[in-house]
Design a protein around this motif. Structure first.
Motif, short mmCIF file in Angstrom:
data_model
loop_
_atom_site.label_atom_id
_atom_site.label_comp_id
_atom_site.label_asym_id
_atom_site.label_seq_id
_atom_site.Cartn_x
_atom_site.Cartn_y
_atom_site.Cartn_z
N ARG A 7 32.62 69.23 104.55
CA ARG A 7 33.95 69.58 105.02
C ARG A 7 33.98 70.88 105.82
O ARG A 7 35.03 71.36 106.19
N TRP A 31 42.82 83.62 99.40
CA TRP A 31 43.75 82.54 99.74
C TRP A 31 44.49 82.88 101.03
O TRP A 31 44.65 82.03 101.91
N GLN A 49 36.43 76.60 100.79
CA GLN A 49 36.39 77.71 99.83
C GLN A 49 34.98 77.95 99.30
O GLN A 49 34.62 79.05 98.92
N TYR A 53 34.04 82.31 99.66
CA TYR A 53 33.80 83.41 98.71
C TYR A 53 32.39 83.99 98.81
O TYR A 53 32.22 85.21 98.84
N TRP A 69 41.71 95.42 93.52
CA TRP A 69 42.69 94.55 92.85
C TRP A 69 44.07 95.14 93.03
O TRP A 69 44.29 96.31 92.74
N ARG A 76 51.47 89.05 90.98
CA ARG A 76 50.30 88.38 90.40
C ARG A 76 49.11 89.22 90.83
O ARG A 76 49.07 89.72 91.95
N ARG A 77 48.14 89.44 89.91
CA ARG A 77 46.98 90.25 90.27
C ARG A 77 46.05 89.45 91.19
O ARG A 77 45.75 88.29 90.93
N ARG A 79 42.61 89.91 94.24
CA ARG A 79 41.64 90.81 94.86
C ARG A 79 41.88 90.81 96.36
O ARG A 79 41.77 89.78 97.01
N GLU B 27 39.61 85.55 90.38
CA GLU B 27 39.87 85.42 91.81
C GLU B 27 39.97 83.94 92.21
O GLU B 27 40.87 83.51 92.94
N MET B 28 39.03 83.14 91.64
CA MET B 28 39.01 81.71 91.95
C MET B 28 40.26 81.03 91.40
O MET B 28 40.87 80.17 92.03
N ASP B 29 40.66 81.42 90.16
CA ASP B 29 41.85 80.85 89.54
C ASP B 29 43.07 81.11 90.42
O ASP B 29 43.91 80.24 90.64
N PHE B 30 43.13 82.34 90.92
CA PHE B 30 44.24 82.72 91.77
C PHE B 30 44.30 81.82 93.01
O PHE B 30 45.36 81.30 93.40
N HIS B 31 43.15 81.59 93.58
CA HIS B 31 43.08 80.77 94.78
C HIS B 31 43.58 79.34 94.49
O HIS B 31 44.39 78.77 95.22
N GLU B 33 45.56 78.36 92.09
CA GLU B 33 47.01 78.39 91.88
C GLU B 33 47.77 78.32 93.20
O GLU B 33 48.74 77.59 93.36
N GLN B 34 47.33 79.16 94.13
CA GLN B 34 48.00 79.22 95.43
C GLN B 34 47.91 77.87 96.15
O GLN B 34 48.87 77.40 96.76
N LEU B 35 46.72 77.23 96.01
CA LEU B 35 46.52 75.94 96.66
C LEU B 35 47.48 74.91 96.06
O LEU B 35 48.16 74.15 96.78
N SER B 38 50.95 75.36 97.23
CA SER B 38 51.17 74.92 98.62
C SER B 38 51.39 73.40 98.66
O SER B 38 52.22 72.91 99.41
N TYR B 39 50.67 72.65 97.78
CA TYR B 39 50.90 71.20 97.74
C TYR B 39 52.28 70.89 97.16
O TYR B 39 52.96 69.96 97.57
N ARG B 41 54.89 72.72 97.46
CA ARG B 41 55.86 72.98 98.54
C ARG B 41 55.88 71.82 99.53
O ARG B 41 56.89 71.49 100.12
N GLU B 56 40.24 69.46 96.14
CA GLU B 56 39.89 70.17 97.36
C GLU B 56 39.05 71.41 97.08
O GLU B 56 38.09 71.71 97.79
N PHE B 57 39.44 72.11 96.01
CA PHE B 57 38.73 73.36 95.75
C PHE B 57 37.34 73.13 95.21
O PHE B 57 36.46 73.96 95.34
#
Lengths: 114, 881
Positions: A7, A31, A49, A53, A69, A76-77, A79, B27-31, B33-35, B38-39, B41, B56-57
């Protein structure tokens, strides 16, 4: 390094350039970088992704970006990555390299009558 | 230690610590969540959005792993590749590599040597099993004076303290005289309770050690264990000696066993023990009180149980402090108690060596800095020849950090090899240095444990890494910068300022060391000058009738006969003798108040008991009055000779001759004045002495005596003749400590001598390195400018001008270095002040000579390549490149 996956829609060798460019306006989290690039490229570029990273960690190790951070707008926390001075120079350097290369390719393609 | 561990953990954590993993996961969890958001939305249900996002992730864990791999493997692979590349590079330039490694190795050797010595003085446990659990139970008087607790206290501790699984009483420092197997010799021995050997984990080589019943009644069981060495040397390794009778200090004793090879007791830093007897036999050396309270004849050695801590033991000892005090002092006194791990040397031995670590450590530090500065200069110079290679790697896409890391890996190899050299050489160096203390001024050997151990190796590794940081980082940065610039023309001048600065630093450090060495050497000379007596052609010996229990009349009769026989030898020009121990019959710190009457005290003085002829034999000049004569003997009026400072104490007007004075409650007439002379070589003060006639027995009847014999010709040849003369007077009396006065003085001066020798060696090494470094840099600069020089000569420059041009390059850094060096030397002089006797720390001679030596070496190192420049053939030079 894992081999690039199917991809990966980013042109090989341009990931660093794109990431640095995305960070050139303001510090962002991972993100945010994918969103920003998608938006700027009118949905043409979708970052994988799995390579974003590792690229971020590599750039940080090379000293081109730094991270810290911080809280997002929604508290939301996350980086946040930011360009360093070296990163800014690197961006300039990579941009010129890219321009030379793409100009060369375009010149070749512009030759008529083949 | 724990702070170090924390630092290491943090460093590792940068790459693969838990903390980093958690951060990555967050950091990955945050990403994700955001993804998902977005779906949502985009109109998907919560569930579908989450599923789509996860697909996807990809696996969060997978990404994490990929990211982590990119960090860890890359670093490791890079390191391995860098090291391999570095090793290839070093092999390709063997001369350079060897020079760098040896220079670094020298610095590290100095540091590791000092550490080995510090280790043996302060840290190293005895080379015995479970020695890390050995402790001493010590007491102090309420006023803080350290004392031995004695045998009864040891028994109490054994019965009451559960933190110990073994407790022994011992006195490991007695001079004994051993007769047996038709020979006799003076030996160092110990009196120990039966638990001693078991506690130390020592098994008999032959026979047995002491039985519990053999240490219960004073003066009853005269049994003795011999050391393996004594058994071999004096008893010819004869196994039938076990069960036989020998004499120890004139007392019959039965040999019951032989200790294993290599076991010399526990008096590290002092004389090795060669025989052992039960504590109840301490009466042999005059400590007949052993079974009574208040007899503090032995120390307490104990072993902690595997589970007990030092604190447990201290608590338990403190709890019985009152009872320990009753036994130790024989009255109701509560002492301060302490439990001290047995490591390195005992406290009182340490004091002999305490001045070494700071002095040697300072020298080692200077040497290591010089070595690092030197190698840094070499590396920068060589980096200039590598700009092509480095810029090639830049253009192939390497980052600057990557290239710096690669250069550092190469330097790390230099440091590691240097560290290995340091480890290999340091043991020999430490042994050579401590060789200065191998024998004391009473002819007793000392023993140390100087071998490699884990601590020494760990220290060497740490120092190696530190030196790499010192010498490797700057050159790596400079080289990578030059490679990055790639502007050919600036190459010659690039880094030049840095190198010349390094040269200046070396010059400065050399001046510092040379000045220090000069000050020490001057001080050493002063010591000898202040001696005020003549040690040439003087042989020393000691006769010890007390060792075989002669009473004073018999001992004195023997001494008169021995002296007259020695006087009868044709080689002998004079004999003197006196009471006392050690160097120049030092009586120890015993002082007496001096006064005109018994009531007054005008100062403390040291009495010395000497024979007629003392001043003549030692060549001490008489300032006024007369020396003692044969008439100054028992029954005659008491007389005394004063040193100047003692005379000054008695009377400020200096007229003390024929006046009377009171010492120890007795009245003496002053018959002579002599100059002050050095008694404690490494202390600055000249003690006030009162010489009193040996034969007058003014304070107590004399038994043992030390003899000084002035001879014609070689005193070494006279030693056996002297021994024969004494034996002819009485063959039974021990004759010990036969040596030349020269050697005794040398031994007494050991610490100062050692410091002088080491500083001189370090200064010579520094000077050599500085010369070589300066030569290398200037020669390189000349070589780079060959073309320019050729051009100048072709255009008519005279060779003097060319030499001048080249010289200028070195002069500036030398001048700056000399100035900085003088400032540093001034600071060092202050530090050395404690070691300087009779020399001003600002001694202009030392400074002048250091500057002259450095200037000469720097001049030569600059001039030689400069002269070569002047000889350049313009035609050849112009064709260069």
């Amino acid at each position: 390094m894992t081999p690039s996956e199917r991809r990966d829609e980013v042109l090989p060798g341009t990931l660093d350039l794109l990431v640095l460019k995305a960070l050139s306006l303001e510090p962002m989290h991972g993100w945010g970088i994918t969103e920003r690039l998608q938006q700027w490229s009118e949905d043409a570029l979708r970052l994988n992704q799995g390579s974003l990273y590792p690229a971020l960690y590599r750039l940080e190790r090379q000293g081109f970006i730094g991270s810290s951070w911080k809280a997002t707008e929604n508290n939301r926390r996350a980086r946040y990555y930011a360009l360093t001075a070296a990163g800014r120079r690197q961006l300039e350097h990579e941009r010129r390299t890219w321009e030379r290369a793409s100009r060369a390719v375009n010149l070749v393609l512009a030759v008529d009558g083949v | 230690m724990s702070r170090l561990r924390g630092t290491i953990a943090r460093l590792l954590g940068l790459f693969h610590g838990d903390r980093d993993d958690r951060a990555m996961r967050e950091e990955m969890d945050f990403h994700l969540e955001q993804l998902t958001a977005s779906y949502r939305r985009a109109g998907l249900t919560t569930e579908d959005a989450a599923r789509r996002a996860r697909i996807e992730f990809g696996g969060v864990v997978g990404h994490q792993e990929a990211a982590r791999e990119s960090l860890r493997n890359r670093l490791l692979e890079d390191l391995v590749r860098d090291l391999r590349y570095g090793a290839r590079n070093l092999r390709r330039h063997p001369g350079f590599s060897l020079a760098a490694m040896l220079t670094v190795g020298m610095g590290i050797t100095a540091a590791v040597t000092v550490f080995t010595i510090v280790d043996s003085i302060y840290l190293r446990p005895l080379p015995l099993p479970r020695s890390s659990r050995f402790v001493e139970v010590a007491i102090r008087t309420p006023r803080g004076r350290p004392l031995w607790p004695g045998i009864l206290a040891a028994n109490l501790v054994r019965a009451r303290v559960s933190a110990f699984d073994a407790v022994a009483a011992h006195d490991s420092r007695e001079v004994l005289y051993v007769q047996g197997h038709r020979t006799a010799s003076q030996r160092f021995g110990a009196f120990v309770s039966p638990q001693y050997f078991a506690l130390l984990g020592v098994k008999p080589y032959f026979g047995r050690f002491f039985l519990p019943g053999e240490d219960s009644v004073p003066d009853r069981d005269a049994v003795v264990v011999l050391s393996y060495d004594l058994w071999r040397t004096q008893f010819a390794a004869d196994s039938s000696v076990v069960g036989q009778r020998i004499q120890v200090r004139g007392r019959d004793a039965v040999v019951v066993g032989i200790a294993p090879p290599g076991f010399s007791g526990i008096s590290v830093g002092g004389a090795p023990n060669e025989l052992w007897m039960p504590t109840m036999m301490l009466g042999i050396v005059g400590e007949g009180c052993v079974a009574r309270p208040g007899c503090r004849a032995t120390a307490i050695l104990a072993r902690l149980t595997p589970t007990a801590t030092l604190a447990d033991a201290e608590r338990q000892i403190a709890a019985i402090g009152g009872a320990v005090g009753m036994l130790a002092f024989g009255r109701d006194t509560v002492p301060r108690t302490a439990v001290i791990p047995v490591r390195g040397m005992a406290d009182d031995q340490r004091s002999t060596y305490a001045s070494l670590p700071p002095l040697l450590g300072g020298i080692a530090l200077l040497l290591i800095v010089i070595a690092c500065v030197n190698v840094a200069g070499l590396l920068i110079t060589r980096g200039l020849t590598r700009t092509g290679e480095v810029s090639l790697r830049f253009s192939l896409g390497a980052s600057r950090g990557r290239i710096v890391r690669q250069l550092l890996a190469e330097n790390l190899l230099i440091g590691v090899v240097g560290g290995a050299i340091g480890v290999l050489l340091s043991i020999g160096a430490a042994r050579a240095l401590m060789g200065f203390f191998a024998v004391d001024s009473e002819a007793f050997p000392h023993f140390f444990f100087l071998s490699l151990d884990g601590r020494v190796v760990a220290f060497a590794a740490a120092v190696s890494v530190a030196t790499v940081a010192l010498f490797g980082v700057l050159p790596a940065l400079v080289t990578s910068r030059l490679g990055l610039q790639r502007t050919g023309t600036s190459r010659v001048t690039a880094g030049r300022r840095g190198r010349l600065a390094l040269m200046g630093a070396q010059v400065a450090l050399s001046i510092t060391l040379l000045t220090g060495a000069g000050l020490m050497a001057h001080s050493f000379g002063q010591l000898r000058y202040r001696q005020r007596f003549d040690t040439g052609h003087v042989a020393l010996l000691r006769v010890r009738p007390a060792m075989i229990n002669y009473d004073p009349p018999r001992a004195q009769a023997f001494l008169r006969q021995a002296v007259s026989r020695i006087n009868g030898l044709p080689e002998v020009t004079g004999v003197a003798f006196g009471r006392g121990s050690g160097y120049l019959w030092t009586e120890g710190p015993q002082t007496m108040p001096l006064g005109h009457t018994t009531a007054d005290t005008v100062g403390m003085v040291y009495p010395r008991f000497v024979s007629p002829g003392f001043l003549q034999v030692l060549g001490i000049r008489l300032l006024a009055g007369r020396e003692f004569t044969a008439g100054d003997s028992a029954g005659a009026p008491l007389v005394a000779v004063l040193t100047e400072s003692a005379a000054w104490k008695l009377s400020r007007d200096g007229r003390v001759l024929d006046r009377s004075m009171v010492l120890g409650g007795k009245t003496f007439r002053v018959v002579g004045i002599v100059p002050d002379y050095v008694v404690h070589p490494i202390h600055d003060d000249l003690p006030s002495l009162v010489l009193v006639p040996f034969w007058e027995n003014a304070f107590q009847a004399e038994v043992d005596a030390r003899l000084a014999v002035r001879v014609r010709g070689d005193p070494v040849a006279a030693l056996p003749l002297l021994r024969r003369a004494v034996n002819a007077a009485d063959p039974a009396v021990p004759v010990t400590e036969m040596m030349l006065m020269e050697s005794q003085v040398d031994l007494e001066y050991s610490p100062v001598h050692l410091g002088t020798v080491v500083l001189a060696a370090a200064a010579a090494a520094a000077l050599l390195l500085t010369g070589l470094g300066l030569y290398g840099v200037i020669a390189y600069l000349v070589a780079r400018r060959t073309r320019e020089i050729g051009l100048r000569i072709a255009l008519g420059a005279r060779s003097v001008e060319v030499v001048g041009l080249m010289l200028r390059q070195g002069v500036a850094s030398t001048v700056v270095g000399v100035t900085a060096g003088i400032v540093m030397a001034l600071a060092t002089g202050r530090l050395l002040a404690a070691f300087l006797i009779g020399v001003d720390p600002l001694d202009p001679v030392a400074y002048g000579m250091a500057v002259a030596a450095v200037a000469m070496v720097a001049g030569l190192a600059t001039y030689l390549p400069a002269r070569r420049a002047a000889r350049v053939d313009p035609m050849t030079a112009l064709r260069v490149e």
